[in-house]
Design a protein around this motif. Sequence first.
Motif, PDB file in Angstrom:
ATOM      1  N   VAL A  97       0.904  -1.257  -0.026  1.00  0.00           N
ATOM      2  CA  VAL A  97       0.007  -0.016   0.197  1.00  0.00           C
ATOM      3  C   VAL A  97       0.900   1.376   0.052  1.00  0.00           C
ATOM      4  CG1 VAL A  97      -1.442   1.307   1.494  1.00  0.00           C
ATOM      5  CG2 VAL A  97      -2.180  -1.028   1.013  1.00  0.00           C
ATOM      6  N   LEU A  98       2.011   1.103   0.681  1.00  0.00           N
ATOM      7  CA  LEU A  98       2.885   2.200   0.701  1.00  0.00           C
ATOM      8  C   LEU A  98       3.990   2.402  -0.599  1.00  0.00           C
ATOM      9  CD1 LEU A  98       3.544   2.124   4.568  1.00  0.00           C
ATOM     10  CD2 LEU A  98       1.784   3.367   3.429  1.00  0.00           C
ATOM     11  N   GLY A  99       3.693   1.640  -1.493  1.00  0.00           N
ATOM     12  CA  GLY A  99       4.600   1.546  -2.426  1.00  0.00           C
ATOM     13  C   GLY A  99       5.430   0.207  -2.859  1.00  0.00           C
ATOM     14  N   ALA A 100       5.519  -0.187  -3.955  1.00  0.00           N
ATOM     15  CA  ALA A 100       6.153  -1.306  -4.392  1.00  0.00           C
ATOM     16  C   ALA A 100       7.653  -1.717  -3.755  1.00  0.00           C
ATOM     17  CB  ALA A 100       6.348  -1.505  -5.746  1.00  0.00           C
ATOM     18  N   GLY A 101       8.286  -0.392  -3.842  1.00  0.00           N
ATOM     19  CA  GLY A 101       9.688  -0.582  -2.991  1.00  0.00           C
ATOM     20  C   GLY A 101      10.907  -1.059  -3.901  1.00  0.00           C
ATOM     21  N   PRO A 102      11.891  -1.069  -3.502  1.00  0.00           N
ATOM     22  CA  PRO A 102      12.996  -1.422  -4.191  1.00  0.00           C
ATOM     23  C   PRO A 102      13.027  -3.164  -4.552  1.00  0.00           C
ATOM     24  CG  PRO A 102      13.916  -1.019  -2.474  1.00  0.00           C
ATOM     25  CD  PRO A 102      12.440  -0.384  -2.383  1.00  0.00           C
ATOM     26  N   THR A 103      13.255  -3.608  -5.812  1.00  0.00           N
ATOM     27  CA  THR A 103      13.417  -5.250  -5.836  1.00  0.00           C
ATOM     28  C   THR A 103      14.720  -5.335  -6.476  1.00  0.00           C
ATOM     29  OG1 THR A 103      12.553  -4.854  -8.042  1.00  0.00           O
ATOM     30  CG2 THR A 103      10.661  -5.166  -6.330  1.00  0.00           C
ATOM     31  N   SER A 104      15.071  -6.668  -6.169  1.00  0.00           N
ATOM     32  CA  SER A 104      16.300  -7.372  -6.806  1.00  0.00           C
ATOM     33  C   SER A 104      16.119  -8.688  -7.016  1.00  0.00           C
ATOM     34  CB  SER A 104      17.457  -6.987  -5.643  1.00  0.00           C
ATOM     35  OG  SER A 104      18.535  -7.572  -5.921  1.00  0.00           O
ATOM     36  N   ASP A 105      16.853  -9.029  -7.904  1.00  0.00           N
ATOM     37  CA  ASP A 105      16.843 -10.552  -8.364  1.00  0.00           C
ATOM     38  C   ASP A 105      18.095 -11.341  -7.470  1.00  0.00           C
ATOM     39  OD1 ASP A 105      14.761 -10.613  -9.704  1.00  0.00           O
ATOM     40  OD2 ASP A 105      15.892  -9.922 -11.686  1.00  0.00           O
ATOM     41  N   ASP A 106      18.823 -10.636  -6.806  1.00  0.00           N
ATOM     42  CA  ASP A 106      19.957 -11.227  -6.054  1.00  0.00           C
ATOM     43  C   ASP A 106      19.362 -11.577  -4.585  1.00  0.00           C
ATOM     44  OD1 ASP A 106      22.391 -11.826  -4.650  1.00  0.00           O
ATOM     45  OD2 ASP A 106      23.112  -9.807  -4.659  1.00  0.00           O
ATOM     46  N   ARG A 107      19.587 -13.185  -4.265  1.00  0.00           N
ATOM     47  CA  ARG A 107      19.140 -13.571  -3.286  1.00  0.00           C
ATOM     48  C   ARG A 107      19.761 -13.262  -2.000  1.00  0.00           C
ATOM     49  NH1 ARG A 107      20.242 -20.178  -3.907  1.00  0.00           N
ATOM     50  NH2 ARG A 107      22.489 -20.094  -3.356  1.00  0.00           N
ATOM     51  N   HIS A 108      20.886 -12.442  -2.033  1.00  0.00           N
ATOM     52  CA  HIS A 108      21.506 -12.283  -1.009  1.00  0.00           C
ATOM     53  C   HIS A 108      21.330 -10.721  -0.754  1.00  0.00           C
ATOM     54  CE1 HIS A 108      23.778 -15.649  -0.763  1.00  0.00           C
ATOM     55  NE2 HIS A 108      24.332 -15.897  -1.991  1.00  0.00           N
ATOM     56  N   ALA A 109      20.580  -9.994  -1.415  1.00  0.00           N
ATOM     57  CA  ALA A 109      19.954  -8.618  -1.430  1.00  0.00           C
ATOM     58  C   ALA A 109      19.043  -8.235  -0.288  1.00  0.00           C
ATOM     59  CB  ALA A 109      19.737  -7.884  -2.652  1.00  0.00           C
ATOM     60  N   ALA A 110      18.819  -7.284   0.606  1.00  0.00           N
ATOM     61  CA  ALA A 110      17.807  -6.972   1.652  1.00  0.00           C
ATOM     62  C   ALA A 110      16.620  -7.073   0.802  1.00  0.00           C
ATOM     63  CB  ALA A 110      18.512  -5.961   2.407  1.00  0.00           C
ATOM     64  N   GLU A 111      16.888  -5.999  -0.553  1.00  0.00           N
ATOM     65  CA  GLU A 111      15.371  -5.690  -1.222  1.00  0.00           C
ATOM     66  C   GLU A 111      14.763  -7.133  -1.470  1.00  0.00           C
ATOM     67  OE1 GLU A 111      18.461  -2.696  -1.685  1.00  0.00           O
ATOM     68  OE2 GLU A 111      18.570  -4.901  -1.953  1.00  0.00           O
ATOM     69  N   HIS A 112      15.413  -8.067  -1.935  1.00  0.00           N
ATOM     70  CA  HIS A 112      14.721  -9.442  -2.225  1.00  0.00           C
ATOM     71  C   HIS A 112      14.205 -10.118  -1.099  1.00  0.00           C
ATOM     72  CE1 HIS A 112      14.469 -12.852  -5.107  1.00  0.00           C
ATOM     73  NE2 HIS A 112      14.617 -13.765  -3.900  1.00  0.00           N
ATOM     74  N   LEU A 113      14.662 -10.175   0.129  1.00  0.00           N
ATOM     75  CA  LEU A 113      14.124 -10.579   1.292  1.00  0.00           C
ATOM     76  C   LEU A 113      13.021  -9.836   1.468  1.00  0.00           C
ATOM     77  CD1 LEU A 113      13.989 -12.289   3.788  1.00  0.00           C
ATOM     78  CD2 LEU A 113      15.693 -10.685   5.061  1.00  0.00           C
ATOM     79  N   MET A 114      13.146  -8.424   1.656  1.00  0.00           N
ATOM     80  CA  MET A 114      11.703  -7.756   2.007  1.00  0.00           C
ATOM     81  C   MET A 114      10.754  -7.992   0.827  1.00  0.00           C
ATOM     82  SD  MET A 114      13.362  -4.091   3.229  1.00  0.00           S
ATOM     83  CE  MET A 114      14.470  -3.694   1.854  1.00  0.00           C
ATOM     84  N   THR A 115      11.173  -8.065  -0.159  1.00  0.00           N
ATOM     85  CA  THR A 115       9.879  -8.672  -1.285  1.00  0.00           C
ATOM     86  C   THR A 115       9.215  -9.869  -0.995  1.00  0.00           C
ATOM     87  OG1 THR A 115      10.999  -7.255  -2.953  1.00  0.00           O
ATOM     88  CG2 THR A 115       9.394  -8.800  -3.682  1.00  0.00           C
ATOM     89  N   ALA A 116      10.047 -10.993  -0.576  1.00  0.00           N
ATOM     90  CA  ALA A 116       9.389 -12.007  -0.557  1.00  0.00           C
ATOM     91  C   ALA A 116       8.699 -12.091   0.843  1.00  0.00           C
ATOM     92  CB  ALA A 116      10.669 -12.860  -0.137  1.00  0.00           C
ATOM     93  N   ALA A 117       9.129 -11.311   2.060  1.00  0.00           N
ATOM     94  CA  ALA A 117       8.236 -10.975   3.392  1.00  0.00           C
ATOM     95  C   ALA A 117       7.114 -10.302   2.955  1.00  0.00           C
ATOM     96  CB  ALA A 117       9.368 -10.557   4.274  1.00  0.00           C
ATOM     97  N   THR A 118       7.111  -9.553   2.010  1.00  0.00           N
ATOM     98  CA  THR A 118       5.793  -8.741   1.758  1.00  0.00           C
ATOM     99  C   THR A 118       4.923  -9.674   1.223  1.00  0.00           C
ATOM    100  OG1 THR A 118       6.870  -6.692   1.293  1.00  0.00           O
ATOM    101  CG2 THR A 118       4.891  -6.895   0.257  1.00  0.00           C
ATOM    102  N   GLY A 119       5.017 -10.470   0.431  1.00  0.00           N
ATOM    103  CA  GLY A 119       4.441 -11.422  -0.211  1.00  0.00           C
ATOM    104  C   GLY A 119       3.650 -12.472   0.731  1.00  0.00           C
ATOM    105  N   VAL A 120       4.449 -12.994   1.547  1.00  0.00           N
ATOM    106  CA  VAL A 120       4.261 -13.747   2.684  1.00  0.00           C
ATOM    107  C   VAL A 120       2.988 -13.097   3.606  1.00  0.00           C
ATOM    108  CG1 VAL A 120       4.836 -14.995   5.101  1.00  0.00           C
ATOM    109  CG2 VAL A 120       6.287 -15.167   2.982  1.00  0.00           C
TER     110      VAL A 120
END
Length: 206
Positions: A97-120
């Motif tokens: 709701v507050l925005g998609a936020g940064p994304t990354s395909d690097d599984r060692h990137a914090a952005e990738h973890l946050m995207t996955a956590a958002t989906g959960v």
Amino acid sequence: MEDGPVPPPTVALLEDPERVRLALSPLRRELLERFRQPASASQVAAALDLPRQRVGHHVRALEAAGLLELVEERPRRGCTERILRARADAFVVDPSVLGAGPTSDDRHAAEHLMTAATGVVRDVSRMQAAAAEEGTRLLAFTLEAEVAFAAPADVPRFTDRLAEAVAAVVAEFHDPDGRPYRVVAGGHPAPAPVPAPASRPPEETP
């Protein structure tokens, strides 16, 4: 007579920006907490020591947004008292709701973890709400562990080993005709412990 099983707490996902805005003010958050148990606006106003008209205004807004629901109406002193309750025990805001936020395909990137956590958060909240409406229980599981790495280079090595182990377990239990589950594993530095407030020395008595 024994009490029946306690129903699990219900969770509602807030994914509409307007509903999020309505629910986020301090007073309205307090009202949603108070209305976890059925009550009238007058009862809650008295408990908070606030004017009935002020509380009533916010209650009507929360009810119109679908965050409060009517339980019953009953006569009281020549008028009708409306008993309301929150539609869920807890409300979770969809992070997107507050925005998609940064994304990354690097599984060692914090952005990738946050995207996955958002989906959960989003998917589990939706399914939990649907299960509650059906009177069923959402079967989920959580695994948590803490590991201390000697060096940063150990993190990708650990990730590779963990991925191999997960792949082996998935291959053992996977049934093409079964119900699919999504398994998400992530890791982040453990936050520093919050220091306990300093205790005041006892006052000396004369």
